[in-house]
Design a protein around this motif. Structure first.
Motif, PDB file in Angstrom:
ATOM      1  N   SER A  71       0.969  -1.177  -0.429  1.00 16.28           N
ATOM      2  CA  SER A  71       0.028  -0.023  -0.072  1.00 16.28           C
ATOM      3  C   SER A  71       0.967   1.033  -0.301  1.00 16.28           C
ATOM      4  CB  SER A  71      -1.296   0.340   1.182  1.00 16.28           C
ATOM      5  OG  SER A  71      -1.811   1.375   1.535  1.00 16.28           O
ATOM      6  N   SER A  72       0.531   1.789  -1.357  1.00 17.76           N
ATOM      7  CA  SER A  72       1.379   3.647  -0.927  1.00 17.76           C
ATOM      8  C   SER A  72       1.197   4.251   0.048  1.00 17.76           C
ATOM      9  CB  SER A  72       1.539   3.743  -2.528  1.00 17.76           C
ATOM     10  OG  SER A  72       1.890   5.070  -2.356  1.00 17.76           O
ATOM     11  N   ASN A  73      -0.194   4.370  -0.146  1.00 21.52           N
ATOM     12  CA  ASN A  73      -0.640   5.573   0.569  1.00 21.52           C
ATOM     13  C   ASN A  73      -0.601   5.150   1.987  1.00 21.52           C
ATOM     14  OD1 ASN A  73      -1.233   7.983  -1.357  1.00 21.52           O
ATOM     15  ND2 ASN A  73      -3.067   7.250  -1.353  1.00 21.52           N
ATOM     16  N   PHE A  74      -0.846   3.983   2.111  1.00 24.85           N
ATOM     17  CA  PHE A  74      -0.947   3.331   4.113  1.00 24.85           C
ATOM     18  C   PHE A  74       0.100   2.568   4.187  1.00 24.85           C
ATOM     19  CE2 PHE A  74      -5.070   4.349   2.557  1.00 24.85           C
ATOM     20  CZ  PHE A  74      -5.844   5.007   3.619  1.00 24.85           C
ATOM     21  N   ARG A  75       1.134   2.786   3.532  1.00 27.38           N
ATOM     22  CA  ARG A  75       2.866   2.483   4.026  1.00 27.38           C
ATOM     23  C   ARG A  75       3.748   2.823   5.299  1.00 27.38           C
ATOM     24  NH1 ARG A  75       3.984   6.162   0.590  1.00 27.38           N
ATOM     25  NH2 ARG A  75       6.053   6.967   1.153  1.00 27.38           N
ATOM     26  N   GLY A  76       3.570   1.686   6.036  1.00 28.31           N
ATOM     27  CA  GLY A  76       3.898   2.200   7.440  1.00 28.31           C
ATOM     28  C   GLY A  76       2.803   1.810   8.756  1.00 28.31           C
ATOM     29  N   LEU A  77       1.297   1.123   7.835  1.00 24.05           N
ATOM     30  CA  LEU A  77      -0.185   0.860   9.091  1.00 24.05           C
ATOM     31  C   LEU A  77       0.415  -0.326   9.684  1.00 24.05           C
ATOM     32  CD1 LEU A  77      -2.793   1.778  10.062  1.00 24.05           C
ATOM     33  CD2 LEU A  77      -3.467   0.609   7.878  1.00 24.05           C
ATOM     34  N   HIS A  78       0.672  -0.306  10.903  1.00 23.66           N
ATOM     35  CA  HIS A  78       0.982  -1.657  11.717  1.00 23.66           C
ATOM     36  C   HIS A  78       0.088  -2.683  11.452  1.00 23.66           C
ATOM     37  CE1 HIS A  78       2.178  -3.624  15.017  1.00 23.66           C
ATOM     38  NE2 HIS A  78       1.490  -4.335  14.919  1.00 23.66           N
ATOM     39  N   CYS A  79       0.683  -3.589  11.630  1.00 23.79           N
ATOM     40  CA  CYS A  79      -0.668  -5.127  11.335  1.00 23.79           C
ATOM     41  C   CYS A  79      -0.180  -5.778  11.860  1.00 23.79           C
ATOM     42  CB  CYS A  79      -0.408  -5.130   9.744  1.00 23.79           C
ATOM     43  SG  CYS A  79      -1.007  -4.232   8.445  1.00 23.79           S
ATOM     44  N   GLU A  80      -1.421  -6.908  11.853  1.00 22.30           N
ATOM     45  CA  GLU A  80      -1.396  -8.536  12.901  1.00 22.30           C
ATOM     46  C   GLU A  80      -1.607  -9.216  11.970  1.00 22.30           C
ATOM     47  OE1 GLU A  80      -1.865  -8.528  17.192  1.00 22.30           O
ATOM     48  OE2 GLU A  80       0.213  -7.190  17.606  1.00 22.30           O
ATOM     49  N   TRP A  81      -1.346 -10.098  11.461  1.00 16.78           N
ATOM     50  CA  TRP A  81      -2.073 -11.311  10.618  1.00 16.78           C
ATOM     51  C   TRP A  81      -1.468 -12.923  11.066  1.00 16.78           C
ATOM     52  CZ3 TRP A  81      -0.468  -9.411   4.653  1.00 16.78           C
ATOM     53  CH2 TRP A  81      -1.477  -8.043   4.442  1.00 16.78           C
ATOM     54  N   SER A  82      -2.624 -13.745  11.247  1.00 17.18           N
ATOM     55  CA  SER A  82      -2.490 -15.239  11.483  1.00 17.18           C
ATOM     56  C   SER A  82      -2.364 -15.962  10.745  1.00 17.18           C
ATOM     57  CB  SER A  82      -3.349 -15.100  11.908  1.00 17.18           C
ATOM     58  OG  SER A  82      -4.800 -15.312  11.823  1.00 17.18           O
ATOM     59  N   GLY A  83      -1.512 -16.783  10.935  1.00 16.37           N
ATOM     60  CA  GLY A  83      -1.704 -17.738   9.912  1.00 16.37           C
ATOM     61  C   GLY A  83      -1.005 -19.653  10.534  1.00 16.37           C
ATOM     62  N   LYS A  84      -0.265 -20.178   9.306  1.00 16.71           N
ATOM     63  CA  LYS A  84       0.088 -20.983  10.116  1.00 16.71           C
ATOM     64  C   LYS A  84       1.446 -21.592   9.117  1.00 16.71           C
ATOM     65  CE  LYS A  84      -2.391 -24.714   7.545  1.00 16.71           C
ATOM     66  NZ  LYS A  84      -2.546 -26.183   7.091  1.00 16.71           N
ATOM     67  N   VAL A  85       2.073 -22.258   9.558  1.00 18.44           N
ATOM     68  CA  VAL A  85       3.995 -22.342   8.864  1.00 18.44           C
ATOM     69  C   VAL A  85       3.489 -23.366   7.824  1.00 18.44           C
ATOM     70  CG1 VAL A  85       6.363 -22.862   9.791  1.00 18.44           C
ATOM     71  CG2 VAL A  85       4.941 -21.446  10.997  1.00 18.44           C
ATOM     72  N   ALA A  86       3.683 -23.731   6.623  1.00 14.41           N
ATOM     73  CA  ALA A  86       3.186 -24.317   5.828  1.00 14.41           C
ATOM     74  C   ALA A  86       4.855 -25.252   5.840  1.00 14.41           C
ATOM     75  CB  ALA A  86       2.674 -24.087   4.616  1.00 14.41           C
ATOM     76  N   ASN A  87       5.772 -24.795   5.336  1.00 15.82           N
ATOM     77  CA  ASN A  87       7.283 -24.817   5.437  1.00 15.82           C
ATOM     78  C   ASN A  87       8.448 -24.638   6.065  1.00 15.82           C
ATOM     79  OD1 ASN A  87       8.855 -26.777   4.007  1.00 15.82           O
ATOM     80  ND2 ASN A  87       8.442 -25.730   2.045  1.00 15.82           N
ATOM     81  N   VAL A  88       9.111 -25.623   6.602  1.00 13.19           N
ATOM     82  CA  VAL A  88       9.739 -24.852   6.811  1.00 13.19           C
ATOM     83  C   VAL A  88      11.638 -25.331   5.747  1.00 13.19           C
ATOM     84  CG1 VAL A  88      11.652 -24.368   8.790  1.00 13.19           C
ATOM     85  CG2 VAL A  88       9.727 -24.782   9.543  1.00 13.19           C
ATOM     86  N   ARG A  89      12.659 -23.609   5.089  1.00 14.88           N
ATOM     87  CA  ARG A  89      13.798 -24.255   4.985  1.00 14.88           C
ATOM     88  C   ARG A  89      14.870 -24.073   5.973  1.00 14.88           C
ATOM     89  NH1 ARG A  89      10.617 -21.756   0.722  1.00 14.88           N
ATOM     90  NH2 ARG A  89      12.062 -19.964   0.147  1.00 14.88           N
ATOM     91  N   PRO A  90      16.066 -24.532   6.041  1.00 17.24           N
ATOM     92  CA  PRO A  90      17.116 -24.482   6.703  1.00 17.24           C
ATOM     93  C   PRO A  90      17.691 -23.478   5.132  1.00 17.24           C
ATOM     94  CG  PRO A  90      16.471 -26.439   7.197  1.00 17.24           C
ATOM     95  CD  PRO A  90      15.337 -26.304   5.869  1.00 17.24           C
ATOM     96  N   ASP A  91      18.081 -22.320   5.322  1.00 21.32           N
ATOM     97  CA  ASP A  91      19.733 -21.435   5.210  1.00 21.32           C
ATOM     98  C   ASP A  91      20.736 -22.803   4.887  1.00 21.32           C
ATOM     99  OD1 ASP A  91      21.549 -20.209   3.411  1.00 21.32           O
ATOM    100  OD2 ASP A  91      19.785 -18.346   4.419  1.00 21.32           O
ATOM    101  N   LEU A  92      20.870 -22.876   3.500  1.00 21.07           N
ATOM    102  CA  LEU A  92      22.405 -23.920   3.760  1.00 21.07           C
ATOM    103  C   LEU A  92      23.504 -23.137   4.367  1.00 21.07           C
ATOM    104  CD1 LEU A  92      21.559 -26.379   1.124  1.00 21.07           C
ATOM    105  CD2 LEU A  92      21.558 -26.574   2.787  1.00 21.07           C
TER     106      LEU A  92
END
Length: 528
Positions: A71-92
């Protein structure tokens, strides 16, 4: 579970980087948040790099501020979104880091819209309450009318004018984006002694999304005495299509006119030498010109160095209000009074019709050397429509010292005084509400310093009432400006709207009369 490659094929990803705090109650210790960085996202999921792993399938909450890509106009607006971890990829490469693919509980577009909607409802209500308080205040202090009828009439009128800007701007809509309209454009930049900024300016013009065969960039070097000519030579090697023309030091208006004469595009897009275009700004600035009655369009400019100090932060608030409140209100009636030089587009054939009188404009016997943008807008506004497009974004470098800022404001005041006087001769032909707003706004601005002084005098007549009401009125104006700014553009500088009121009353008001009595001194505020 779908693989990463399958996911990338199914939904396009947006690559961006912004801080994200990840918290959960299962795989993480209660109350702990991992500080990570978002790497990219699509409509359904976000990839976040964090310094520790989480179990696949665990519920998490993402806490972050909206990035510009969402969002260009509303950049900086605080958000809190929920979800679930679908995948975990280690950094080699970094064994202590990993990427979490978090599937969101909803579509990212709708989640963004919900957050923005809740924010607008809350702060929109606060703005409305402040405006209603202003109306109540004016009605309540009507009992002071006979102490000074002219002062009260002025106070009531300027309050109604200020409140009307909020309500009229609610009807503002940017021009529609046409499906099959792609005119040729000529970007004209007049530059003098901008060796530090001109490279970024030219790069932003070529980097903006627009077909190369329909875009030309013309830079007119107005007798620069620094390394600007050498910088332009390097830019020509990098961009062979760049057109550079050098002229003796003649002033910005001559530089702009030289660029217009060289231009071949259907539209002239003026860009200041310290202004930087957003990637989609050219796509938006041409919107509306499919209608031949449109003569010019103003883009929206932000302050690139707003975080430098209090002064630049204050200017961010002022820029925003002047565009999103004042120009938006004028644009409802297609009667924008000034298309700023930062980013504005004009129909070339209409500019050529007024080029000579504009270039050789004189006022009070002296050549007009300031207010080139407002003057050209006036010439076009006489016969054609002029609008504002909030989607055509750019950023500019604002003065960082009070001395330079005050010199700039003197130049702008002189331009405003001259062009307001000239516009008064034809604005009555525009929409009645546009005409009334124009004349009322101009009169109130001219009388403001006198009325501020008068308020102080009246305080000796009613020391416990008049001055108190006046100060409370100013506080409400400041609060309304702060809330409106935060309503549409959440930013840490929003509270500077209060300081802006004080600066306008104490400094900008009296400066109007100084500008009036020094109109013939053209050296003030000109480029060095």
């Amino acid at each position: 579970m779908r693989s990463e490659k399958q996911e990338r094929r199914r939904l396009p990803r947006v690559h961006d980087s912004f801080p994200v705090a990840v918290s959960a109650s299962g795989s993480f210790r209660r109350g702990r948040a991992l500080k990570g960085v978002a790497r990219d996202y699509n409509e359904e999921a976000v990839c976040v790099r964090v310094p520790a792993a989480a179990l696949e399938g665990s519920k998490v909450r993402l806490s972050f501020n909206l990035p510009q890509s969402l969002s260009s106009n509303f950049r900086g607006l605080h958000c809190e979104w929920s979800g679930k971890v679908a995948n975990v990829r280690p950094d080699l490469k970094q064994s202590d880091e990993c990427d979490l693919i978090v599937e969101l509980d909803g579509k990212i577009g709708q989640l963004t819209a919900d957050v923005v909607g809740a924010h607008q409802r809350k702060f929109g209500l606060l703005v409305l309450l402040v405006l209603v308080s202003m109306l109540w205040l004016k009605w309540d202090n009507i009992r002071f009318f006979w102490y000074s009828p002219l002062f009260y009439l002025y106070s009531f009128t300027i309050a109604m004018y200020f409140i009307s800007r909020f309500f009229i701007s609610r009807f503002y809509r940017p021009p529609d984006i046409p499906t099959e309209f792609e005119p040729t454009i000529s970007i004209v930049i007049s530059v003098r002694n901008e060796e530090d900024a001109i490279t970024k300016t030219v790069e932003s013009c070529f980097g903006a999304d627009y077909p190369d065969d329909k875009r030309e960039v013309i830079v007119v070097n107005d007798g620069s005495t620094d390394s600007t000519p050498q910088v332009l030579e390097k830019l020509q090697k990098k961009y062979p299509r760049l057109i550079v023309r050098s002229i003796p030091p003649s002033g910005k208006r001559d530089g702009m006119a030289t660029g217009v004469r060289l231009a071949k595009g259907e539209l002239i897009v003026f860009v200041d030498s310290d202004t930087f275009l957003y990637p989609d700004s050219l796509r938006h600035i041409v919107c509306g010109f499919e209608d031949p009655t449109l003569g010019a369009s103003s883009g929206h400019t932000e302050v690139a160095n707003a975080s430098r100090n209090v002064l630049t932060g204050l200017q961010e608030v002022r820029y925003f209000l002047s565009y999103r409140l004042m120009k938006a209100s004028e644009s409802v009636f297609s009667a924008v009074s000034c298309c700023p030089g930062c980013l504005s587009a004009y129909r070339r054939e209409y500019v050529l019709e007024v080029l000579d009188p504009w270039l050789h404009q004189r006022f009070l016997g002296a050549k007009a050397t300031f207010g080139d943008d407002r003057s050209l807008t006036n010439y076009i506004l006489r016969k054609h429509r002029v609008i504002y497009n909030e989607r055509a974004l750019s950023s500019t470098l604002a003065p960082e010292t009070w001395g330079r800022y005050m010199r700039q404001q003197v130049r702008w005041k002189k331009s405003w005084l001259r062009e307001t006087l000239l516009a008064s001769s034809f604005m009555w032909r525009k929409h009645p509400l546009a005409a009334i707003s124009f004349y009322v706004g101009a009169l109130c601005s001219l009388l403001s310093p006198i009325m501020v002084f008068r308020a102080g005098v009246l305080s000796f007549v009613e020391p416990d009432s008049i001055l108190l009401y006046y100060v409370v009125g100013l506080l409400l104006v400041g609060i309304a400006q702060c809330l409106f700014f935060y309503l549409v553009r959440p930013s840490r500088t929003w509270l500077l709207g209060m300081l802006l009121v004080a600066v306008q009353v104490v400094l900008m008001g009296p400066q109007t009369y100084y500008a009036m009595f020094t109109m013939r001194k053209n050296h003030w505020g000109t480029r060095g």
